[in-house]
Design an enzyme around this catalytic site. Structure first.
Site, PDB file in Angstrom:
ATOM      1  N   TRP A 100       0.821  -1.209   0.000  1.00 41.22           N
ATOM      2  CA  TRP A 100       0.000   0.000   0.000  1.00 41.22           C
ATOM      3  C   TRP A 100       0.850   1.252   0.000  1.00 41.22           C
ATOM      4  O   TRP A 100       0.538   2.228  -0.706  1.00 41.22           O
ATOM      5  CB  TRP A 100      -0.999  -0.023   1.165  1.00 41.22           C
ATOM      6  CG  TRP A 100      -1.807  -1.289   1.131  1.00 41.22           C
ATOM      7  CD1 TRP A 100      -1.804  -2.297   2.048  1.00 41.22           C
ATOM      8  CD2 TRP A 100      -2.700  -1.720   0.079  1.00 41.22           C
ATOM      9  NE1 TRP A 100      -2.631  -3.318   1.638  1.00 41.22           N
ATOM     10  CE2 TRP A 100      -3.197  -2.998   0.444  1.00 41.22           C
ATOM     11  CE3 TRP A 100      -3.120  -1.154  -1.121  1.00 41.22           C
ATOM     12  CZ2 TRP A 100      -4.093  -3.706  -0.358  1.00 41.22           C
ATOM     13  CZ3 TRP A 100      -4.014  -1.859  -1.920  1.00 41.22           C
ATOM     14  CH2 TRP A 100      -4.490  -3.111  -1.535  1.00 41.22           C
ATOM     15  N   ASP A 167      -1.649   6.380   6.609  1.00 44.44           N
ATOM     16  CA  ASP A 167      -2.686   5.448   6.168  1.00 44.44           C
ATOM     17  C   ASP A 167      -2.890   4.438   7.298  1.00 44.44           C
ATOM     18  O   ASP A 167      -2.034   3.585   7.535  1.00 44.44           O
ATOM     19  CB  ASP A 167      -2.222   4.747   4.884  1.00 44.44           C
ATOM     20  CG  ASP A 167      -3.201   3.652   4.426  1.00 44.44           C
ATOM     21  OD1 ASP A 167      -4.222   3.427   5.100  1.00 44.44           O
ATOM     22  OD2 ASP A 167      -2.927   3.030   3.383  1.00 44.44           O
ATOM     23  N   LYS A 191     -12.213  -2.468   7.841  1.00 44.17           N
ATOM     24  CA  LYS A 191     -11.491  -3.298   8.808  1.00 44.17           C
ATOM     25  C   LYS A 191     -12.171  -3.097  10.176  1.00 44.17           C
ATOM     26  O   LYS A 191     -13.090  -3.802  10.515  1.00 44.17           O
ATOM     27  CB  LYS A 191     -10.012  -2.926   8.875  1.00 44.17           C
ATOM     28  CG  LYS A 191      -9.352  -2.682   7.534  1.00 44.17           C
ATOM     29  CD  LYS A 191      -9.042  -3.945   6.757  1.00 44.17           C
ATOM     30  CE  LYS A 191      -8.238  -3.585   5.509  1.00 44.17           C
ATOM     31  NZ  LYS A 191      -7.979  -4.727   4.651  1.00 44.17           N
TER      32      LYS A 191
END
Lengths: 355, 355
Positions: A100, A167, A191
């Site tokens: 990511w 992030d 999540k």
């Protein structure tokens, strides 16, 4: 059969939240209308959006500290672009700890110079780089707090005078941090916060408005703030379920309470990975292990069929490793009960005894 | 009390779809897991995405004709930007028929020259301009097929040799058109297709890849097509409910069948607006009236309290006009039954008799 859901995301959500969400799809707030068929400008939905934004800031301890919370669309992947669009004038510093981060860097490079302050890419991201220096003249520093795919997590964040962007898609609301050290936090909901389709952005307003480029409306944090996160129709259902999950977290005692359970779950599983002769962890430095996603492998691949069958019999789902790592990944997000980890550990022990 | 939901969007969805959606939030495909907590890479969800994409093309008659369907995030507002990012090299032609066209023009101007071929802005968009010419050297022509706020709808589309882009957010799947005349169609889901949070894009692949700029991944149609609409986690629930709604449309006989009902609903209401001495339509040219959103006003504002109370007593909701027009707006999307329009007409007649 009851399932033990270790999916990496979208992932397990609290049962009570799922029940409330299903009920709202039929009849929301006793309006005799579904949540899905009312205007996002109705007072009932505006209250949902306001509550969700407020709860996000409260959980992070950022109420009345110059921050705004937004529920946008597009996931963290859209934030890779938006952060750079809003903050990158000349040069930005990125820590590369996984897939990511790598993707975030790629998007930022379209808008300016990117300095990679450190990277564990050559070791397939099996540790978190440390002792790097951050250029003081960069517009911001960007990092990824938890790496779902590789099972690593930043346990320390660097000290820097430039704005810090993080992030936190896969570990937000799972542990106490001094969130005021961050100037911009973003997280895909799917999540610890809710279903796919909403993206939380928490931004300190004073860092905005400093780049010279024209920013398209939908990508402009200031525009989104000015419209109280309703520049256009938001992802109504995903915001609602996020609100419910944030309320569930509040009822459960907040981040500090859930962190204790998360620590117990991670301690239990990692102890077994280290003890059990059949398994080995993927992450090379134990201090970098993620408390959200434990990645591990069978030392003897010939046992795979037996282990997989035992997992299935126990009702364990979503535990296959990401294709770029292989093996297994047990994701232990907030809503996963300790009991599910105990069931997994039990399976690991049973397979060891039978081997 | 049963509600008659005339909301402009998010709006009424079929009751059977809402029931199925609520059930899937509890237990999806008998997995003993919620739709919200499974991986978007699971075979169960991949099948949902594939079915939704395929049904969209089938309904539009665009299967095997070089088109791809995508379910993205961000609504039509993100498409205002994406279309220009992917298609606008030098100059684009836009027809300005309302608030949404106006916003699309604003975003496109960030990326190139925009020629407004015609506009009804100076008349607060109460008609659709006609007899304009489209420059043959523009990269594309953009129009909005239906204007939710003002209650106008394009009944004819221009002939042009350049690619035609159309925002069909508020009337897609409501009427038969030769959709192969369009090279790119986009639509926020929250009218005839599903809940807020998903955006359909139908694009002819051959028009892509012709601009010289670097396109960010999330904004790049080719990237999204290459990943089969799963470059990142999609808006799972919204895509699922869109799939259910497209299946409902199929079971109802498809666009041609629903168009007949939509024509009946619009004919019934507009006849009453024209007949009833208390009301007048907002749109000045009757041939431009929208079959999705009928906008009308009370001639005597003193009757407002009485009319509003009668609407409420009849269970009619979501019928207030947009703030930029005022008055009333009855949105009659696919899922609204003819019966609801009959109830509205009855209220209008009753109030007239009592006045």
């Amino acid at each position: 059969m009851k399932k033990h859901n270790f999916s990496a995301g979208p992932c397990i959500l609290p049962q009570s939240v799922l029940q409330q969400a299903a009920a709202a799809v039929k009849n929301f707030n006793d309006l005799n209308l579904s949540l899905l068929e009312i205007s996002h400008r109705s007072k009932d939905f505006v209250a949902v959006m306001d509550t969700a934004r407020s709860l996000a800031l409260t959980h992070l301890g950022l109420q009345n500290k110059g921050y705004q919370a937004l529920f946008l669309q597009g996931g963290a992947s859209m934030q890779f672009l938006m952060t750079a669009y809003n903050l990158l004038e000349k040069k930005a510093a990125y820590l590369n700890t996984g897939t990511w981060s790598d993707k975030a860097i790629k998007e930022a490079k379209l808008l300016g110079e990117v300095v990679e302050v450190a990277s564990s890419k050559s070791d397939n991201f099996n540790y978190i780089p440390k002792n790097y220096s951050i250029p003081g003249d960069a517009d911001y520093f960007h990092c990824t707090s938890n790496n779902t795919i590789f099972g690593t997590q930043l346990q320390q964040f660097p000290e820097t005078d430039i704005p810090m962007v993080c992030d936190m898609s896969s570990d937000i609301f799972s542990r106490q941090l001094d969130f005021s050290k961050f100037d911009l936090i973003y997280a895909g909901a799917q999540k610890n916060m809710g279903p796919a389709g909403a993206t939380l952005v928490v931004v300190k307003e004073e860092i905005l408005g400093k780049v010279s480029r024209a920013i398209p409306s939908m990508l402009n944090y200031k525009v989104q703030i000015g419209k109280e996160s309703m520049f256009n129709t938001p992802s109504v259902f995903a915001v609602y379920v996020s609100m419910l999950t944030l309320q569930w977290l509040e009822d459960a005692g907040g981040i500090s309470a859930i962190e204790k359970v998360n620590n117990q779950k991670a301690a239990l599983l990692y102890a077994e990975i280290d003890r059990n002769s059949l398994f080995e962890g993927y992450v090379t430095k134990k201090e970098d292990r993620s408390k959200m996603n434990a990645t591990f492998n069978l030392k003897d691949e010939q046992l795979k069929a037996t282990f997989d069958e035992s997992l299935k019999q126990a009702g364990i789902s979503g535990i296959n490793g990401h294709r770029s790592v292989g093996g297994y990944r047990a994701s232990m997000y907030n809503a996963l009960p300790l009991e599910s980890v105990a069931v997994l550990v039990d399976v690991m022990q049973t397979v060891e005894k039978g081997a």
